[in-house]
Write a protein that holds these residues in place. Structure first.
Motif, PDB file in Angstrom:
ATOM      1  N   GLU A  48      22.663  58.083  31.181  1.00  0.00           N
ATOM      2  CA  GLU A  48      23.555  57.194  30.422  1.00  0.00           C
ATOM      3  C   GLU A  48      23.009  56.926  29.011  1.00  0.00           C
ATOM      4  O   GLU A  48      23.744  56.886  28.041  1.00  0.00           O
ATOM      5  CB  GLU A  48      23.728  55.882  31.195  1.00  0.00           C
TER       6      GLU A  48
ATOM      7  N   ILE B 115      23.505  60.363  26.766  1.00  0.00           N
ATOM      8  CA  ILE B 115      24.699  61.218  26.752  1.00  0.00           C
ATOM      9  C   ILE B 115      25.312  61.376  25.355  1.00  0.00           C
ATOM     10  O   ILE B 115      25.698  62.480  24.959  1.00  0.00           O
ATOM     11  CB  ILE B 115      25.751  60.732  27.802  1.00  0.00           C
ATOM     12  N   ASP B 116      25.323  60.275  24.566  1.00  0.00           N
ATOM     13  CA  ASP B 116      25.933  60.381  23.227  1.00  0.00           C
ATOM     14  C   ASP B 116      25.115  61.320  22.348  1.00  0.00           C
ATOM     15  O   ASP B 116      25.653  62.143  21.605  1.00  0.00           O
ATOM     16  CB  ASP B 116      26.013  58.998  22.561  1.00  0.00           C
TER      17      ASP B 116
ATOM     18  N   ARG C  90      25.703  64.934  23.216  1.00  0.00           N
ATOM     19  CA  ARG C  90      26.970  65.421  22.652  1.00  0.00           C
ATOM     20  C   ARG C  90      26.781  65.720  21.160  1.00  0.00           C
ATOM     21  O   ARG C  90      27.220  66.747  20.651  1.00  0.00           O
ATOM     22  CB  ARG C  90      28.065  64.372  22.848  1.00  0.00           C
ATOM     23  N   ASP C  91      26.028  64.834  20.521  1.00  0.00           N
ATOM     24  CA  ASP C  91      25.787  64.980  19.085  1.00  0.00           C
ATOM     25  C   ASP C  91      24.968  66.255  18.784  1.00  0.00           C
ATOM     26  O   ASP C  91      25.227  66.981  17.823  1.00  0.00           O
ATOM     27  CB  ASP C  91      25.041  63.708  18.631  1.00  0.00           C
TER      28      ASP C  91
ATOM     29  N   LEU D  14      30.036  60.167  33.400  1.00  0.00           N
ATOM     30  CA  LEU D  14      29.882  60.206  31.939  1.00  0.00           C
ATOM     31  C   LEU D  14      29.822  61.641  31.432  1.00  0.00           C
ATOM     32  O   LEU D  14      30.442  61.984  30.418  1.00  0.00           O
ATOM     33  CB  LEU D  14      28.596  59.481  31.524  1.00  0.00           C
ATOM     34  N   ALA D  15      29.056  62.468  32.119  1.00  0.00           N
ATOM     35  CA  ALA D  15      28.916  63.863  31.684  1.00  0.00           C
ATOM     36  C   ALA D  15      30.271  64.565  31.760  1.00  0.00           C
ATOM     37  O   ALA D  15      30.690  65.240  30.816  1.00  0.00           O
ATOM     38  CB  ALA D  15      27.876  64.580  32.542  1.00  0.00           C
TER      39      ALA D  15
ATOM     40  N   GLY E 245      33.148  63.278  31.576  1.00  0.00           N
ATOM     41  CA  GLY E 245      34.071  62.741  30.574  1.00  0.00           C
ATOM     42  C   GLY E 245      33.646  63.040  29.144  1.00  0.00           C
ATOM     43  O   GLY E 245      34.377  62.763  28.199  1.00  0.00           O
ATOM     44  N   SER E 246      32.445  63.603  28.976  1.00  0.00           N
ATOM     45  CA  SER E 246      31.908  63.788  27.622  1.00  0.00           C
ATOM     46  C   SER E 246      32.402  65.058  26.948  1.00  0.00           C
ATOM     47  O   SER E 246      32.185  65.260  25.755  1.00  0.00           O
ATOM     48  CB  SER E 246      30.372  63.859  27.682  1.00  0.00           C
TER      49      SER E 246
ATOM     50  N   ILE F 214      31.112  67.857  27.699  1.00  0.00           N
ATOM     51  CA  ILE F 214      30.029  68.837  27.889  1.00  0.00           C
ATOM     52  C   ILE F 214      30.228  69.468  29.273  1.00  0.00           C
ATOM     53  O   ILE F 214      30.532  68.763  30.246  1.00  0.00           O
ATOM     54  CB  ILE F 214      28.642  68.146  27.818  1.00  0.00           C
TER      55      ILE F 214
ATOM     56  N   THR G   3      29.823  70.405  32.770  1.00  0.00           N
ATOM     57  CA  THR G   3      29.028  69.666  33.748  1.00  0.00           C
ATOM     58  C   THR G   3      29.042  70.377  35.105  1.00  0.00           C
ATOM     59  O   THR G   3      30.081  70.875  35.542  1.00  0.00           O
ATOM     60  CB  THR G   3      29.614  68.238  33.914  1.00  0.00           C
TER      61      THR G   3
END
Ligand code: SAM
Ligand code: SF4
Length: 327
Positions: free
Chosen positions: A100, A103-104, A107-108, A144-145, A147-148, A150, A152
């Motif tokens: 958690e 995760i941002d 993605r970045d 989270l992954a 929904g990101s 990325i 998974t």
């Protein structure tokens, strides 16, 4: 580059730490001594090895461990590896306990995939198998992954009389989130007793009973030897990695770098090339000596692992823990 059996070796799994915040019974049971940081590759050394490997044709890197996210600054390393010319894909494998927080940033960085290990959906079983983990954190990581944006994947090890009754519920996560769920056969490495593992032949039989519309999914999902199945019109796939009952060595495309700097050409053997001596010697920009050592190690990759169908290992089987090798 090609090894001596003509296999194209393009994928390197890099274990950046032997430490972990969990104690999965088959991987890193309680009581394991930590290796001192002075014996572990620095991030600069890891980047140097990845750069040399990329010049030999390695284009895909998996960051693994132990648990990669317990090593401070690991996302900076991922960013540096992503920036190497010739590296097309950087993915990470995690138990999800702290994902958690990252995760941002992942993605970045543009990380290309996240694999999350999950063996059970039962909180007590989860605590039992991982020694100290919290199921809720790993489930949140999956959500989270997925929904990101990325790519998974969930990795599951099934064990007889432990979690074989959860095949349906775990596999159903693939369709719930539109992701891949992979069942991996237990390998006789380190602390694992492969005889407790379930054969993927049995797993497929059970899956076909649950979803008779499952059909082979021929599309390429990643770097590995998983065979995938999907349901028409439904997002998400189920993968089977059958290291024991479906030996795939002739298609093997990978080598492994341990956190202590050994290049392991095959998971099944205790052999490998210690890169530490060459890393400690002076080098110029061409890094010729390191590349030659890597080239030789890759060329000499064994033809096949030596696990038997019953999951037994040979005399030269890997005795180190999976947490030291990176899975
Ligand atoms: N800590 C991270 C995780 O759990 O995903 C990365 C390292 S862990 C060693 C990588 C993968 O290896 C996990 O999915 C784990 O289930 C798997 N693994 C560990 N021991 C294994 C064994 N004996 N046979 C097959 N897979 C194994
Ligand atoms: Fe840690 Fe992953 Fe091994 Fe579990 S499987 S002990 S989470 S390295």
């Amino acid at each position: 580059m090609l090894d001596k059996y003509g296999r194209k070796i393009e994928y390197m799994r890099v274990s950046i730490t032997d430490r972990c915040d969990l104690r999965c019974r088959y991987c890193m049971p309680e009581g394991i001594k930590k290796v001192s940081m002075s014996q572990i590759l620095t991030y600069e050394e890891i980047v140097r090895i990845c750069r040399a490997a990329s010049e030999l044709g390695i284009s895909k890197i998996k960051i693994t461990g132990g648990e990669p996210f317990v090593r401070l600054g690991c996302t900076g390393l991922m960013r540096d590896i992503k920036a190497i010319d010739g590296i097309e894909e950087v993915t990470v494998t995690t138990n999800g306990q702290t994902l958690e927080k990252y995760i941002d940033e992942l993605r970045d960085i543009g990380i290309d995939g996240i694999n999350i290990s999950l063996d059970t959906l039962d909180p007590e079983r989860f605590e039992y198998i991982t020694g100290r983990g919290e199921l809720g954190k790993t489930l949140r990581a999956i959500e989270l992954a997925a929904g990101s944006g990325i790519k998974t994947k969930i990795n599951t090890l099934l064990q007889k009389e432990f979690n074989e009754d959860e095949i349906k519920d775990i596999a159903a996560l693939a369709f719930r989130y539109g992701i891949d769920v992979r069942f991996i056969e237990m390998m006789p490495v380190g602390a694992a007793d492969a005889e407790t593992g379930l054969s993927n032949t049995e797993v497929l039989k059970k899956l076909m009973e649950i979803w008779p519309d499952l059909e082979p999914d021929g599309s390429v999902h990643g770097n590995g030897p998983a065979v995938y199945y999907r349901r028409p019109g439904v997002k998400g796939s189920i993968g089977l990695i059958s290291a024991i009952h479906g030996k795939f060595c002739q298609y093997c495309n990978r080598v492994r770098l341990t956190s202590q700097g050994q290049l392991k050409p095959c998971l099944g053997f205790d052999t490998g090339t210690d890169l530490m001596p060459v890393l400690k010697r002076p080098h110029d920009e061409t890094d010729h000596e390191l590349k030659e050592v890597l080239r030789k190690a890759i060329i000499d990759k064994p033809k096949a692992h030596s696990f038997s169908n019953e999951g037994n290992a040979s005399d030269h089987a890997e005795q180190r823990l999976m947490s030291q090798i990176g899975g």
